[in-house]
Design a protein around this motif. Structure first.
Motif, PDB file in Angstrom:
ATOM      1  N   ALA A  18     -17.271  10.332  10.517  1.00 45.69           N
ATOM      2  CA  ALA A  18     -17.857  11.293  11.438  1.00 45.69           C
ATOM      3  C   ALA A  18     -17.019  12.732  11.436  1.00 45.69           C
ATOM      4  O   ALA A  18     -16.758  13.350  12.375  1.00 45.69           O
ATOM      5  CB  ALA A  18     -17.554  10.852  12.814  1.00 45.69           C
ATOM      6  N   GLY A  19     -16.754  13.390  10.066  1.00 52.56           N
ATOM      7  CA  GLY A  19     -16.280  14.540   9.955  1.00 52.56           C
ATOM      8  C   GLY A  19     -14.727  14.735   9.939  1.00 52.56           C
ATOM      9  O   GLY A  19     -14.081  15.675   9.834  1.00 52.56           O
ATOM     10  N   ARG A  20     -14.002  13.558   9.993  1.00 49.23           N
ATOM     11  CA  ARG A  20     -12.633  13.413  10.343  1.00 49.23           C
ATOM     12  C   ARG A  20     -12.035  12.493   9.185  1.00 49.23           C
ATOM     13  O   ARG A  20     -12.520  11.685   8.674  1.00 49.23           O
ATOM     14  CB  ARG A  20     -12.488  12.733  11.719  1.00 49.23           C
ATOM     15  N   TYR A  21     -11.137  12.904   8.918  1.00 53.29           N
ATOM     16  CA  TYR A  21     -10.086  12.165   7.949  1.00 53.29           C
ATOM     17  C   TYR A  21      -9.140  10.976   8.407  1.00 53.29           C
ATOM     18  O   TYR A  21      -8.483  11.482   9.234  1.00 53.29           O
ATOM     19  CB  TYR A  21      -9.625  13.032   6.742  1.00 53.29           C
ATOM     20  N   TYR A  22      -9.020  10.067   7.812  1.00 55.12           N
ATOM     21  CA  TYR A  22      -8.248   8.871   8.403  1.00 55.12           C
ATOM     22  C   TYR A  22      -7.473   8.284   6.965  1.00 55.12           C
ATOM     23  O   TYR A  22      -8.061   8.004   5.978  1.00 55.12           O
ATOM     24  CB  TYR A  22      -8.917   7.747   9.079  1.00 55.12           C
ATOM     25  N   GLU A  23      -6.128   7.979   7.082  1.00 54.23           N
ATOM     26  CA  GLU A  23      -5.583   7.308   5.864  1.00 54.23           C
ATOM     27  C   GLU A  23      -5.361   5.705   6.624  1.00 54.23           C
ATOM     28  O   GLU A  23      -5.153   5.483   7.560  1.00 54.23           O
ATOM     29  CB  GLU A  23      -4.130   7.797   5.688  1.00 54.23           C
ATOM     30  N   SER A  24      -5.471   4.937   5.484  1.00 53.79           N
ATOM     31  CA  SER A  24      -4.975   3.455   6.094  1.00 53.79           C
ATOM     32  C   SER A  24      -5.012   2.611   4.588  1.00 53.79           C
ATOM     33  O   SER A  24      -5.053   3.245   3.414  1.00 53.79           O
ATOM     34  CB  SER A  24      -6.384   2.865   6.642  1.00 53.79           C
ATOM     35  N   CYS A  25      -4.562   1.275   4.541  1.00 56.44           N
ATOM     36  CA  CYS A  25      -4.195   0.774   3.484  1.00 56.44           C
ATOM     37  C   CYS A  25      -5.405  -0.679   3.501  1.00 56.44           C
ATOM     38  O   CYS A  25      -5.587  -1.196   4.561  1.00 56.44           O
ATOM     39  CB  CYS A  25      -2.918   0.060   3.494  1.00 56.44           C
ATOM     40  N   TRP A  26      -6.237  -0.769   2.454  1.00 60.81           N
ATOM     41  CA  TRP A  26      -7.031  -1.870   2.202  1.00 60.81           C
ATOM     42  C   TRP A  26      -6.305  -3.196   1.409  1.00 60.81           C
ATOM     43  O   TRP A  26      -5.303  -2.781   0.662  1.00 60.81           O
ATOM     44  CB  TRP A  26      -8.326  -1.490   1.579  1.00 60.81           C
ATOM     45  N   VAL A  27      -6.501  -4.253   1.827  1.00 61.05           N
ATOM     46  CA  VAL A  27      -5.853  -5.510   1.276  1.00 61.05           C
ATOM     47  C   VAL A  27      -6.850  -6.451   0.879  1.00 61.05           C
ATOM     48  O   VAL A  27      -7.991  -6.697   1.674  1.00 61.05           O
ATOM     49  CB  VAL A  27      -5.001  -6.092   2.367  1.00 61.05           C
ATOM     50  N   ALA A  28      -7.054  -6.873  -0.332  1.00 64.13           N
ATOM     51  CA  ALA A  28      -7.424  -7.918  -0.809  1.00 64.13           C
ATOM     52  C   ALA A  28      -6.858  -9.320  -1.214  1.00 64.13           C
ATOM     53  O   ALA A  28      -5.942  -8.993  -1.854  1.00 64.13           O
ATOM     54  CB  ALA A  28      -8.594  -7.574  -2.033  1.00 64.13           C
ATOM     55  N   VAL A  29      -7.301 -10.287  -0.979  1.00 56.78           N
ATOM     56  CA  VAL A  29      -6.624 -11.850  -1.131  1.00 56.78           C
ATOM     57  C   VAL A  29      -7.751 -12.317  -1.983  1.00 56.78           C
ATOM     58  O   VAL A  29      -8.852 -12.550  -1.413  1.00 56.78           O
ATOM     59  CB  VAL A  29      -6.126 -12.504   0.081  1.00 56.78           C
ATOM     60  N   CYS A  30      -7.168 -13.022  -2.910  1.00 57.67           N
ATOM     61  CA  CYS A  30      -8.096 -14.026  -3.578  1.00 57.67           C
ATOM     62  C   CYS A  30      -7.482 -15.207  -4.200  1.00 57.67           C
ATOM     63  O   CYS A  30      -6.335 -15.217  -4.509  1.00 57.67           O
ATOM     64  CB  CYS A  30      -8.414 -13.208  -5.138  1.00 57.67           C
TER      65      CYS A  30
END
Length: 114
Positions: A18-30
């Motif tokens: 929505a026109g704003r920038y966000y930082e985060s961390c994505w995690v995948a487990v297998c």
């Protein structure tokens, strides 16, 4: 040496919503059978003071170091720690993403597709 039961991958990134920038961390487990769980850390908004140099090609790590006056912020409290004044560091935030990524492995199977 016993075989690993799970593989875990973590990657931080910036997302525009929505026109704003966000930082985060994505995690995948297998697991060894190929079952995958995905989770995400907390997110925080990046102001134009961050985004202008990032959109010009600079990495978040160098921007946060310059703005904070610290060095190697990403290996310590991370940008999350800086913008929360140490209340929530990157490690604590990533813990939530890891827990959510493990959810399909630790909760009742009725909540998940095969």
């Amino acid at each position: 040496m016993p075989e690993a039961r799970f593989g875990i991958g973590l990657e931080g990134g910036i997302q525009k919503t929505a026109g704003r920038y966000y930082e985060s961390c994505w995690v995948a487990v297998c697991d060894a059978n190929g079952k995958v769980g995905v989770g995400c850390s907390a997110k925080f908004e990046l102001s134009s003071r961050f985004m202008e140099p990032i959109l010009a090609g600079e990495e978040l790590a160098s921007v946060i170091d310059r703005l904070s006056g610290e060095s190697d912020v990403r290996s310590n409290q991370g940008a999350m720690g800086v913008v929360t004044n140490g209340v929530l560091c990157r490690t604590e935030s990533m813990e939530h993403g890891i827990i959510f990524a493990f959810a399909p492995f630790v909760s009742d199977a009725r909540y998940w597709d095969n």
